[in-house]
Design a protein around this motif. Sequence first.
Motif, PDB file in Angstrom:
ATOM      1  N   SER A 191       0.759  -1.373  -0.195  1.00  0.00           N
ATOM      2  CA  SER A 191      -0.007   0.572  -0.065  1.00  0.00           C
ATOM      3  C   SER A 191       0.677   1.331  -0.035  1.00  0.00           C
ATOM      4  O   SER A 191       0.357   2.308  -0.759  1.00  0.00           O
ATOM      5  N   MET A 227      -8.639   3.551  -6.260  1.00  0.00           N
ATOM      6  CA  MET A 227      -7.887   3.637  -5.565  1.00  0.00           C
ATOM      7  C   MET A 227      -8.175   4.241  -3.542  1.00  0.00           C
ATOM      8  O   MET A 227      -7.722   4.356  -3.050  1.00  0.00           O
ATOM      9  N   SER A 230      -9.433   3.248  -1.990  1.00  0.00           N
ATOM     10  CA  SER A 230      -8.794   2.559  -0.923  1.00  0.00           C
ATOM     11  C   SER A 230      -8.756   1.626   1.031  1.00  0.00           C
ATOM     12  O   SER A 230      -9.733   2.540   1.856  1.00  0.00           O
TER      13      SER A 230
END
Length: 404
Positions: A191, A227, A230
């Motif tokens: 990440s 993203m 996320s």
Amino acid sequence: MKRSPGSLAICLLLLFLFGILEVIASATANRVHENNNNNNNNNNNGSSSLYWSTAKDEVDLLSKPQAQQDDDSDSDGGFSSLEGMLQWAIGHSDPAKLKETSQDVQRLSPTELKKRQTELKKLMEKLKMPSDAQLMQIALDDLNNSSVSLEDHHRALQELLILVEPIDNANDFNKLGGFAVVIQELNHPDSDIRRIAAWILGTASQNNLVVQRQILELGALAQLIKMVKSSSVEEATKALYAVSALIRSNVAGQELFYTEAGDLMLQDVLSNSSIDIRLRKKAVFLVGDLTECQLENMERAELPFFSSHIFLKSVVDQIASDDLDLQEKALVAIKNLLHLRMADPLVFKEFCGLDAALKRMRQQLHNLMSDEVLRDYAMDMESLRGEVELIFRRKLGEVTQVPT
């Protein structure tokens, strides 16, 4: 053959330089090695390889530029001039050795002197700092090397984050194939690697239409929008930062953003009050930016998204926050939304509750004005709030002046 005093001095200087440059080369290598060891210890980096490091901590990127170091410091920047190099070398040399060197030079033949000159030139080349382009290429080579450790992978991205900030470097980065490499990192299993990769793309594309186009053409926008969802707040925040930077003042980029359902992504972020406030700030700021661009390009058809009841309410709800920065960004977005041709003031009043929200905010700001520290900011906010209320009421046709 007897040499003249002038030629003897030149020969002495050349040989002297050769001797001290060997000292400098060794000392410089030691300093770089020590610096890297310190960086590795600070970052828990187990790599022992030498490199020219340009990386800074994230907090350094947001602080003011570092003060220029003193001339006599032993920083890793090398020497600003040959004179500085000589001064440093003399101070770090053995006087007896220097005297012996000056005696040896008088016994050199022209051939030996020429050889020494060649060796000196090669040694000086080795001491040169790499250019930014070379540093970027070194970092890209590390990213393309599958055997490089995760720590060195991270370090290479941190260096690129610094290097792409100047606009000239950002413009040159694509020539090295840099953006394609960084975009690949958006799919990395780690990440934090994905976070820094998104940060690099956002930094490079800030107010740079050329770089924006290059990154958009490489298909990064769709992945960045994903993203934003996320579970890592840090990754999501940097992804939204990159999205915002990529499409700011870029009509083609904004059209692609809507095609990739970026508008729904913003609505999802703003509709969820449990989402980290940093992400909501970036989202509402982007709404203000998108609506401002729409107002500047009135020939473009206004998107139905800007009149979506759910979306409008999600924006209005942000001014109920206790965070003044979020409130300010929300007011700017609402002001722009009210200026759109399709803006329906009744939707803002009855469905979004803008009227009541503005009244509550007015009372909140009035209370803050009693705080000496916050008074000026609260007054500026009240001015903006009053401007939004005036536009809103004029749209409603109720009054022509905000009551005092």
